[in-house]
Design an enzyme around this catalytic site. Structure first.
Site, PDB file in Angstrom:
ATOM      1  N   GLU A  62       0.834  -1.185   0.000  1.00 27.11           N
ATOM      2  CA  GLU A  62       0.000   0.000   0.000  1.00 27.11           C
ATOM      3  C   GLU A  62       0.875   1.244   0.000  1.00 27.11           C
ATOM      4  OE1 GLU A  62      -2.837  -0.104   3.186  1.00 27.11           O
ATOM      5  OE2 GLU A  62      -3.832  -1.907   2.450  1.00 27.11           O
ATOM      6  N   HIS A  66      -8.305   1.212   1.625  1.00 25.80           N
ATOM      7  CA  HIS A  66      -8.112   1.115   3.075  1.00 25.80           C
ATOM      8  C   HIS A  66      -9.029   2.096   3.818  1.00 25.80           C
ATOM      9  CE1 HIS A  66      -4.931  -0.387   6.132  1.00 25.80           C
ATOM     10  NE2 HIS A  66      -6.088  -0.199   6.733  1.00 25.80           N
TER      11      HIS A  66
END
Length: 525
Positions: A260, A278
């Protein structure tokens, strides 16, 4: 007056709480690493979310820093071991966004069941493909929870409200707690075979990494739909892509990714795949909650010395700390050892003390045992919240003091009850400071529990130690220390080896293939 830096965007009420508690606060966000290093030396506290990276370089520059507060659960952006070495307390707010994350998992489950993103894109493109989007009902479907802790239990409650059947896999979930939650406790294989929907609610640890890897994904029920709002790395994304393409898995929704920010992924564009960036904790309510909580916790520590939700220190008074610290270190290592070795569902844990240990406050020792025990399966456990988490999972915890005199001037014993029977480990302090294992599963063996270790149970027979040493030597594995124990000649023997580097799964497989080996595992302390 203590001074705190808020380096990531937070609800403005957090700064107000600091000021009301007598703490000076600066809100300076968006700084680069070098810019943060240039100013961090003047602050006693650092309040962060996920953007700020608290590295060794930052900590070296933070000469006055006493506490780091993470508004949220994950602390991957903080070098906790290095912070501990610097004497910096690291706190988080593990329960402030539980409802929000659980609701996001439920939302993604609905989106998968009714193909909402695809239907929305098609309709807004001017199409009217009513017959293309044939969904499924959640009613009467089986939801499989991997992880039944705080967030998992909230998901279970919502799913039961939708009249789903809920089954759960969690090593710490007791039968009594499962009944209380209204779920059926099952093995992982049973869950994979039966679940129509699977949601993950477990942290990323050595034990949970790729828990839905290629082999386990292949065991799932055809047509399953999978949701992950927990941690990236729990699912093998390449294998998930293959099974989506083949049609074995009907759909998958990921809010978290192995890397990420996930600017690219083999899963992007795959039919039946939904992704969000997220967003599990991204609601106004959750962000307010965690900001206020972290400000209250940090202010309490800086002003009064109170410690709440600390990841690297327990709650202790100034008078108790010097005496209890070595015992807590021993207790945590014993808990970690039995947690790594006892894989069956745990129903109870007993912490027994005798000698000098029995004269001390037992609560910090118990908390340390539980933190070591449960940290095997959770990256948010600390000595403060471990008892709460154990109670939440229905784990029966007993403290027993013995007045008797034993073989050692002080002794701590940890016994867990599993489906396979009781498992017990015991340790002492050498020189009242150095933790030492003295008994493992009823076998006398003395060892320091440090670093990377190899645990082997084998038949006591001539030549075995030589064969094992040769195998490790040929693989370039250097043995630092070697500890051996056995019940009787020719019976069952235990080996504990400290090695310089992590023991790979491939090496474990080779050790298990040696003649006479019953069990081999890698341990880490």
């Amino acid at each position: 007056m203590p001074k705190v830096l808020i380096s990531d965007k937070m609800d403005p009420n957090a700064a107000a709480i600091f000021r009301a508690r007598g703490v000076e606060v600066d809100e300076i966000t968006g700084k680069t690493k070098d810019e943060l290093i240039a100013i961090i030396g003047q602050y006693d506290g650092l309040a962060i979310r996920s953007a700020t990276k608290v590295t060794k370089e930052v900590l070296d520059a933070a000469t006055n820093l006493r506490v780091i507060g993470r508004a949220g659960i994950g602390v991957d952006n903080v070098d906790i071991p290095y912070a501990s070495g610097k004497g910096v307390v690291v706190m988080n707010t593990p329960f402030g966004n539980s409802i929000t994350t659980a609701e996001h998992a439920i939302a993604l489950m609905f989106a998968l069941a009714r193909q909402l993103p695809e239907a929305d894109a098609s309709t807004q493109a001017g199409k009217w493909e009513k017959n293309r989007f044939m969904g499924v009902e959640l009613y009467a479907k089986t939801l499989g929870l991997i992880g039944a802790g705080n967030i998992g239990s909230i998901v279970a409650d919502r799913a039961l409200g939708l009249k789903m059947k809920v089954i759960a896999y969690d090593p710490f979930l007791t039968p009594e707690r499962a009944i209380e939650m209204g779920v059926e406790k099952v093995t992982l294989d049973d869950l994979l075979a039966r679940a129509d929907f699977i949601t993950l609610h477990t942290p990323l640890t050595d034990q949970t990494r790729n828990i839905l890897g290629r082999d386990n994904l292949a065991k799932t029920k055809k047509g399953v739909r999978i949701i992950n709002c927990a941690r990236g790395g729990l699912i093998d994304e390449a294998a998930l892509k293959e099974l989506l393409d083949s049609g074995h898995i009907a759909g998958a929704a990921l809010d978290v990714f192995q890397t990420e920010p996930a600017h690219e992924s083999p899963l992007f564009g795959t039919p039946g795949f939904i992704s969000t960036p997220h967003l599990g904790a991204s609601t106004t309510e959750a962000q307010v909650n965690v900001a206020l909580q972290v400000a209250e916790q940090m202010a309490d520590y800086l002003v009064t010395g109170g410690i709440t939700n600390a990841l690297n220190v327990p709650s202790l008074s100034a008078e108790e700390a010097p005496k209890l610290k070595p015992y807590m270190g021993l207790a945590e290592k014993l808990g970690s050892l039995v947690g790594q070795l006892a894989h069956d569902a745990l129903t109870s844990v007993a912490i027994e003390t005798e000698g000098a240990a029995a004269e001390l406050n037992q609560k910090p020792i118990t908390s340390a045992v539980l933190a070591g025990l449960m940290r095997v399966h959770s990256d948010t456990v600390n000595m403060v919240n471990a008892p709460f988490l154990a109670k939440e999972r229905g784990l029966d915890v007993r403290e027993v003091r013995h007045d008797r005199e034993g073989d050692y001037h002080t002794l701590v014993r940890v016994t867990v009850k599993t489906q396979a029977g009781d498992r017990s480990v015991a340790g002492t302090l050498f020189g009242d400071q150095a933790p030492r294992l003295v008994e493992l599963f009823g076998i006398k063996v003395e060892a320091d529990l440090v670093g990377h270790m190899l645990y082997v149970v084998n038949e006591d027979a001539p030549g075995f130690i030589g064969r094992l040493g040769s195998l490790l030597g040929e693989a370039g594995v250097n043995i630092a220390t070697f500890h051996l124990g056995r019940r009787q000649a020719g019976g069952e023997a235990i080996l504990l080896l400290s090695v310089d580097d992590a023991v790979t799964p491939e090496m474990i497989a080779r050790v298990r293939a040696l003649a006479g080996v019953k069990t081999a595992m890698a341990l880490k302390f």
